[in-house]
Write an enzyme that holds these catalytic residues in place. Structure first.
Site, PDB file in Angstrom:
ATOM      1  N   GLY A 103       4.406   1.569  -3.416  1.00  0.00           N
ATOM      2  CA  GLY A 103       4.157   0.212  -2.949  1.00  0.00           C
ATOM      3  C   GLY A 103       5.369  -0.680  -3.099  1.00  0.00           C
TER       4      GLY A 103
ATOM      5  N   ARG B 196       0.840  11.261   1.115  1.00  0.00           N
ATOM      6  CA  ARG B 196       0.989  10.465  -0.105  1.00  0.00           C
ATOM      7  C   ARG B 196      -0.144   9.451  -0.211  1.00  0.00           C
ATOM      8  NH1 ARG B 196       5.299   8.467   3.192  1.00  0.00           N
ATOM      9  NH2 ARG B 196       4.986   6.308   3.889  1.00  0.00           N
TER      10      ARG B 196
ATOM     11  N   ASP C 215       8.562  -0.591  -2.070  1.00  0.00           N
ATOM     12  CA  ASP C 215       9.581   0.052  -1.237  1.00  0.00           C
ATOM     13  C   ASP C 215      10.472  -1.012  -0.605  1.00  0.00           C
ATOM     14  OD1 ASP C 215       7.085  -0.539  -0.033  1.00  0.00           O
ATOM     15  OD2 ASP C 215       7.426   0.864   1.603  1.00  0.00           O
TER      16      ASP C 215
ATOM     17  N   ASP D 164      -2.827  -2.644  -0.726  1.00  0.00           N
ATOM     18  CA  ASP D 164      -2.917  -3.971  -0.111  1.00  0.00           C
ATOM     19  C   ASP D 164      -4.362  -4.435  -0.036  1.00  0.00           C
ATOM     20  OD1 ASP D 164      -0.166  -4.477   2.008  1.00  0.00           O
ATOM     21  OD2 ASP D 164      -0.436  -2.627   0.890  1.00  0.00           O
TER      22      ASP D 164
ATOM     23  N   GLU E 205       4.417 -12.321   3.909  1.00  0.00           N
ATOM     24  CA  GLU E 205       4.333 -11.153   3.037  1.00  0.00           C
ATOM     25  C   GLU E 205       4.936 -11.393   1.661  1.00  0.00           C
ATOM     26  OE1 GLU E 205       5.666  -6.486   3.569  1.00  0.00           O
ATOM     27  OE2 GLU E 205       6.898  -8.066   4.442  1.00  0.00           O
TER      28      GLU E 205
ATOM     29  N   GLU F  24      13.320  -2.953   5.071  1.00  0.00           N
ATOM     30  CA  GLU F  24      13.732  -2.171   6.232  1.00  0.00           C
ATOM     31  C   GLU F  24      13.213  -2.745   7.534  1.00  0.00           C
ATOM     32  OE1 GLU F  24      13.825   2.325   4.571  1.00  0.00           O
ATOM     33  OE2 GLU F  24      11.836   1.452   4.787  1.00  0.00           O
TER      34      GLU F  24
END
Length: 549
Positions: A324, A221, A326, A176, A509, A525
């Site tokens: 990224g 990660r 997800d 990001d 976003e 989510e």
């Protein structure tokens, strides 16, 4: 690189009845073979000891109780809480009182933890501001100052100020941040660029890689490796010279290639897969195979519906977060079912393009320093990766890059990730031209380019458009001489963001761009987040290039 032309080419409680049975894929390695092919990773070198424990590790059954009870609407809230006392004392107290008839779990948590700060309510946008003014005034709102590490908090302290995306995301995120940085210089915030450069270099020095974000539960990660692109940006904007970051780039490369030397064909270890012909390509990976702290309940529910061993599902969910994307149909065997996720079985086109850029950057900076041996070595690595990508990930029949399913030995889905090879200069002119035709016909809408062609309910799929994908497509096509397509995407995206801003006075976003008036993107989510760091950064950069819409 901006606007340059490319000249050369308790388990019982968790069980439910399901009508799915786990059938072993004939192309998958069986369990006994899997152990040999994917040996257990060693602890990441440089990982701090006890204070880097994740909340799930630290609070054990208390953590599971809080997450399964859903006392907070967002699974990320509790992992972001900070304890008011020694966590061991909290755990002992919990074990003493949890079976009391009048035990109140929510009250227990509030008595023993500091809840995360909420920043968004402090800022109200001025509806009279232009889009450019709005973005420039948001940087201070999204800035977090360096702070002493709260004992046993999941937040990893950083030495310098940093930008957060906004909303529920109160920490910095690796990939990001690159797209956020694009706009900082345009807003005259070179000071923040310098701070963020120092922070990422510091994380590489201290953790051996750049984590997904500065939380303990992200240490296992990383995210798409864009530090080489950051270094290039720092040099373009006069922030830092590239040479000072050569050692950091090499350290990041070592993280991504760990274990490569010992692999035989058709074996994988961590992020590396050795292909049947002996070439090396990379995949996304997470060193843990447990539910994510920040999405614990969601992951447990997904695994229950998979019909697969839960640890396999957890690993793939985590690897999907590392990507990224997800989540997306890119990682699913059944596009409508998250439980079918197989992230570690796909070789992603974007990841390998970013690593090509990393190899090229190491070669270029080594040349500047007069280190011919290192330059030659990494030039060879970059060329070998490009050859392997062309062999396995280029679909010549359709003129597109696609991900590759290395277990089934077949090409996977087409997505906007295919534009990353253009952005990093890995494609040939012929490949760029053919890919441009495919993007026009399959992904381009009046609002920008879609993440994929597939409508699954996941957020990185149709009908959503994302700022980083627009930016890489715009610049990638323009670098290969397709100014018309690049400019069309740019104007379409600026119009999308501006139309939404005029109605709602905020940037978000992701956007629904598959026809009609732009609106909030769905899926995922968690609720849609506004702020929003990388949208602000990309749009601010585009305004400097194209003017306000």
């Amino acid at each position: 690189m901006l606007n340059q032309k490319i000249q050369n080419p308790n388990p019982d409680e968790l069980m439910i009845e399901i009508d799915l049975c786990y059938e072993l894929d004939p192309y998958e390695l069986k369990l006994d073979e899997m152990i040999e092919a994917e040996p257990e990773p060693e602890m990441i070198e440089g990982l701090p000891a006890s204070d880097a424990l994740t909340p799930a590790d630290r609070y054990l059954e208390l953590f599971e109780h809080v997450q399964s009870a859903k006392i907070f609407p967002d699974s990320k809230t509790f992992p972001d809480c900070a304890p008011k006392m020694d966590p061991l004392d909290i755990l002992i107290r919990y074990r003493k009182v949890r079976r009391h008839r009048d035990f109140d779990l929510r009250q227990f948590v509030e008595n023993h933890f500091w809840l995360p700060e909420v920043y968004s309510s402090e800022y109200v946008s001025n509806p009279e501001n232009s889009l450019k003014e709005h973005i420039d005034q948001l940087w201070p709102v999204l800035t977090r100052e360096p702070q002493d590490h709260i004992p046993w908090s999941s937040l990893l302290a950083l030495p310098q100020s940093y930008i957060v995306p906004g909303g529920r995301f109160s920490e910095t995120y690796y990939w990001d941040s690159y797209f956020t940085m694009l706009g900082l210089a345009e807003s005259g915030r070179e000071d923040l660029l310098k701070c963020m450069a120092d922070n990422f270099a510091w994380m590489i020095e201290n953790y051996g890689h750049i984590p997904n974000g500065n939380r303990t539960y992200y240490l296992s990660r990383s995210q798409p490796p864009v530090f080489a692109l950051m270094v290039e940006l720092f040099e373009e904007d006069g922030v830092r010279g590239a040479r000072r970051y050569l050692d950091h780039l090499k350290m990041e490369y070592a993280f991504w290639m760990d274990g490569a030397e010992s692999l035989i064909p058709n074996q994988a270890y961590r992020h590396v897969v050795r292909m049947p012909d002996g070439s090396l390509l990379n995949r996304y990976w997470d060193d843990r195979d447990t539910p994510r702290d920040e999405s614990w309940l969601e992951d447990v529910e997904t695994a229950k519906h998979s019909g697969r061993p839960p640890n396999e599902v957890y690993r793939d969910l985590r690897a999907g977060a590392a990507s990224g994307w997800d989540y997306s149909s890119r990682w699913l065997r059944d596009a409508g079912r998250l439980a079918s996720i197989r992230t570690t079985q796909f070789i992603p086109i974007d990841l390998n393009a970013f690593l090509f850029k990393l190899e090229s950057a190491i070669a270029n900076i080594s040349a500047l320093k007069g280190d011919k041996e290192t330059e030659t070595l990494f030039r060879q690595k970059a060329n070998a990766r490009r050859d392997a990508v062309n062999r396995y990930l280029w679909d010549d029949e359709n003129g597109i890059y696609r991900d590759y399913d290395w277990r089934r030995e077949q090409l996977a889905l087409f997505s906007a990730a295919a534009i990353v090879p253009l952005y990093v200069g890995m494609a040939s002119h012929e490949q760029a031209d053919r890919l441009g035709d495919a993007v026009r016909n399959r992904l381009l809408t009046p609002g920008g380019i879609l993440a994929t062609e597939y409508e699954t309910g996941e957020q990185w799929d149709k009908p959503n458009g994302w700022a980083p994908l627009q930016w890489m497509a715009i610049q990638g096509f323009k670098m290969y001489g397709d100014d018309h397509l690049g400019d069309e995407i740019a104007h379409s995206w600026l119009q999308t963001v501006n139309l939404f801003y005029q109605q709602h006075h905020k940037l978000i976003e992701k956007y629904h761009i598959a026809g009609g008036t732009p609106r909030e993107g769905g899926g995922g989510e968690y609720p849609l987040q506004d702020g929003f760091g990388w949208t602000n950064g990309v749009v601010r950069r585009l305004i400097s290039l194209y003017g306000e819409p």
